[in-house]
Design a protein around this motif. Structure first.
Motif, PDB file in Angstrom:
ATOM      1  N   UNK A   1     -13.228  95.274  64.884  1.00  0.00           N
ATOM      2  CA  UNK A   1     -13.008  96.628  64.376  1.00  0.00           C
ATOM      3  C   UNK A   1     -14.203  97.095  63.551  1.00  0.00           C
ATOM      4  N   UNK A   2     -14.760  96.187  62.765  1.00  0.00           N
ATOM      5  CA  UNK A   2     -15.935  96.522  61.963  1.00  0.00           C
ATOM      6  C   UNK A   2     -17.117  96.891  62.848  1.00  0.00           C
ATOM      7  N   UNK A   3     -17.340  96.128  63.913  1.00  0.00           N
ATOM      8  CA  UNK A   3     -18.430  96.432  64.838  1.00  0.00           C
ATOM      9  C   UNK A   3     -18.200  97.772  65.531  1.00  0.00           C
ATOM     10  N   UNK A   4     -16.949  98.083  65.824  1.00  0.00           N
ATOM     11  CA  UNK A   4     -16.642  99.373  66.452  1.00  0.00           C
ATOM     12  C   UNK A   4     -16.948 100.527  65.506  1.00  0.00           C
ATOM     13  N   UNK A   5     -16.643 100.345  64.226  1.00  0.00           N
ATOM     14  CA  UNK A   5     -16.941 101.377  63.233  1.00  0.00           C
ATOM     15  C   UNK A   5     -18.443 101.601  63.120  1.00  0.00           C
ATOM     16  N   UNK A   6     -19.224 100.538  63.299  1.00  0.00           N
ATOM     17  CA  UNK A   6     -20.674 100.643  63.195  1.00  0.00           C
ATOM     18  C   UNK A   6     -21.245 101.581  64.254  1.00  0.00           C
ATOM     19  N   UNK A   7     -20.542 101.737  65.364  1.00  0.00           N
ATOM     20  CA  UNK A   7     -21.024 102.577  66.453  1.00  0.00           C
ATOM     21  C   UNK A   7     -20.736 104.057  66.234  1.00  0.00           C
ATOM     22  N   UNK A   8     -19.932 104.388  65.222  1.00  0.00           N
ATOM     23  CA  UNK A   8     -19.620 105.789  64.932  1.00  0.00           C
ATOM     24  C   UNK A   8     -20.759 106.385  64.119  1.00  0.00           C
ATOM     25  N   UNK A   9     -21.433 107.423  64.593  1.00  0.00           N
ATOM     26  CA  UNK A   9     -22.562 107.998  63.851  1.00  0.00           C
ATOM     27  C   UNK A   9     -22.105 108.645  62.551  1.00  0.00           C
ATOM     28  N   UNK A  10     -22.972 108.583  61.554  1.00  0.00           N
ATOM     29  CA  UNK A  10     -22.637 109.131  60.239  1.00  0.00           C
ATOM     30  C   UNK A  10     -22.396 110.634  60.301  1.00  0.00           C
TER      31      UNK A  10
ATOM     32  N   UNK B   1     -20.937 112.411  62.409  1.00  0.00           N
ATOM     33  CA  UNK B   1     -19.612 112.794  62.886  1.00  0.00           C
ATOM     34  C   UNK B   1     -18.559 112.746  61.785  1.00  0.00           C
ATOM     35  N   UNK B   2     -18.832 112.042  60.697  1.00  0.00           N
ATOM     36  CA  UNK B   2     -17.871 111.968  59.596  1.00  0.00           C
ATOM     37  C   UNK B   2     -18.430 112.530  58.290  1.00  0.00           C
ATOM     38  N   UNK B   3     -19.589 113.164  58.359  1.00  0.00           N
ATOM     39  CA  UNK B   3     -20.224 113.671  57.154  1.00  0.00           C
ATOM     40  C   UNK B   3     -19.410 114.801  56.516  1.00  0.00           C
TER      41      UNK B   3
ATOM     42  N   UNK C   1     -17.803 114.862  52.821  1.00  0.00           N
ATOM     43  CA  UNK C   1     -18.164 115.918  51.863  1.00  0.00           C
ATOM     44  C   UNK C   1     -16.906 116.517  51.236  1.00  0.00           C
ATOM     45  N   UNK C   2     -15.898 116.810  52.066  1.00  0.00           N
ATOM     46  CA  UNK C   2     -14.647 117.376  51.556  1.00  0.00           C
ATOM     47  C   UNK C   2     -13.959 116.386  50.620  1.00  0.00           C
ATOM     48  N   UNK C   3     -13.991 115.114  50.990  1.00  0.00           N
ATOM     49  CA  UNK C   3     -13.362 114.085  50.155  1.00  0.00           C
ATOM     50  C   UNK C   3     -14.014 114.014  48.788  1.00  0.00           C
ATOM     51  N   UNK C   4     -15.346 113.945  48.740  1.00  0.00           N
ATOM     52  CA  UNK C   4     -16.036 113.865  47.451  1.00  0.00           C
ATOM     53  C   UNK C   4     -15.917 115.175  46.672  1.00  0.00           C
TER      54      UNK C   4
END
Length: 275
Positions: free
Chosen positions: A109-118, A120-122, A126-129
């Motif tokens: 699962x960790x390796x799969x998360x590594x493949x998600x580009x930053x 796409x979740x930026x 931003x909304x969270x912070x």
């Protein structure tokens, strides 16, 4: 033997040509930063300044607050590198030598998360912070460094090659997990630590997009954003001061690489050893 020698000569020539292609623009940037003619125009290419001067550096020092950007970037680079590398080694040790339920699933699962580009979740980050009231602070640039996924993967691959007999000897002496980590794992992971540190220093020193998004106060900005803002406010003809700023911003990375480059070769050799 003759064919082998010819092949080696050809390889050396090709590598030298490629090295020249890479280094020539960098050298020209240094030359322009010391060239008086580059202050108001772009002079013809030359291996040495047409008129040597330090005026470009003096002008850059007056036009941009480099010491402030240096200190901000140095602080974030040191803090983030220490945090990310330390927790990467801890997690790598757990995945390599630990025994706990769901270990294989969590690793995949960790390796799969590594493949998600930053990128796409930026927006969601931003909304969270923003909701946490942490914008325009350094926390958005620090909190994410506790999960350095590539560092975990790299550390796990190297720690897995450490013989289990060394770890078991510590347990037989009455030591615990942390004693194993600090007395066995850390001393044998110096090449890994150096390599991950280099990668993190380069990444954080060149970080641009995320600091630009979450930091609004220019006095808190990092050097990459500061240099970009400086270039955007200066006329395109002022090549000398712009090259001076670029050279000054690249000096720390050059120093770090020169001192730690030998560990990269060692870490590659270690990671190639089969379990």
């Amino acid at each position: 033997m003759r064919r082998k020698n010819i092949r080696k000569i050809v390889i050396v020539i090709v590598l030298l040509v490629l090295l020249g292609i890479i280094l020539t623009p960098l050298w020209w940037a240094v030359v322009l930063s010391f060239d008086r003619e580059a202050t108001t125009a772009l002079p013809a290419f030359s291996w040495l300044p047409h008129e040597f001067t330090t005026f470009n550096y003096e002008a850059a020092a007056k036009l941009i607050d480099l010491p402030r950007y240096y200190m901000n970037t140095l602080f974030l680079t040191v803090v983030n590198t220490v945090i990310s590398v330390f927790f990467a080694l801890c997690c790598g040790f757990a995945f390599a030598k630990g025994k706990f339920p769901g270990k294989k699933f969590l690793y995949i699962f960790m390796l799969a998360v590594m493949m998600v580009p930053f990128e796409s979740r930026m927006v969601t980050l931003y909304i969270q912070y923003r909701d946490w009231g942490l914008l325009n602070t350094y926390w958005p640039l620090i909190l994410g460094q506790f999960a350095y996924v590539y560092g975990v993967f790299f550390a796990r691959q190297n720690i897995a090659t450490i013989p289990n007999a060394l770890i078991e000897s510590v347990y037989l002496d009455g030591g615990g997990v942390w004693r194993v980590f600090f007395s066995i794992i850390l001393p044998l992971s110096k090449p890994v630590i150096a390599t991950l540190s280099i990668l993190q220093v380069i990444a954080h020193w060149n970080s641009y997009l995320w600091p630009l998004v979450v930091i609004r106060d220019s006095s808190k900005q990092v050097i990459s954003v500061g240099v970009a803002l400086f270039n955007s406010t200066q006329s395109s003809v002022y090549y000398g001061p712009r090259m001076a700023v670029a050279v000054l911003s690249a000096i720390p990375l050059t120093i770090v690489f020169l001192f730690l480059q030998k560990y990269i070769v060692e870490s590659v050799a270690v990671s190639g050893v089969k379990q």
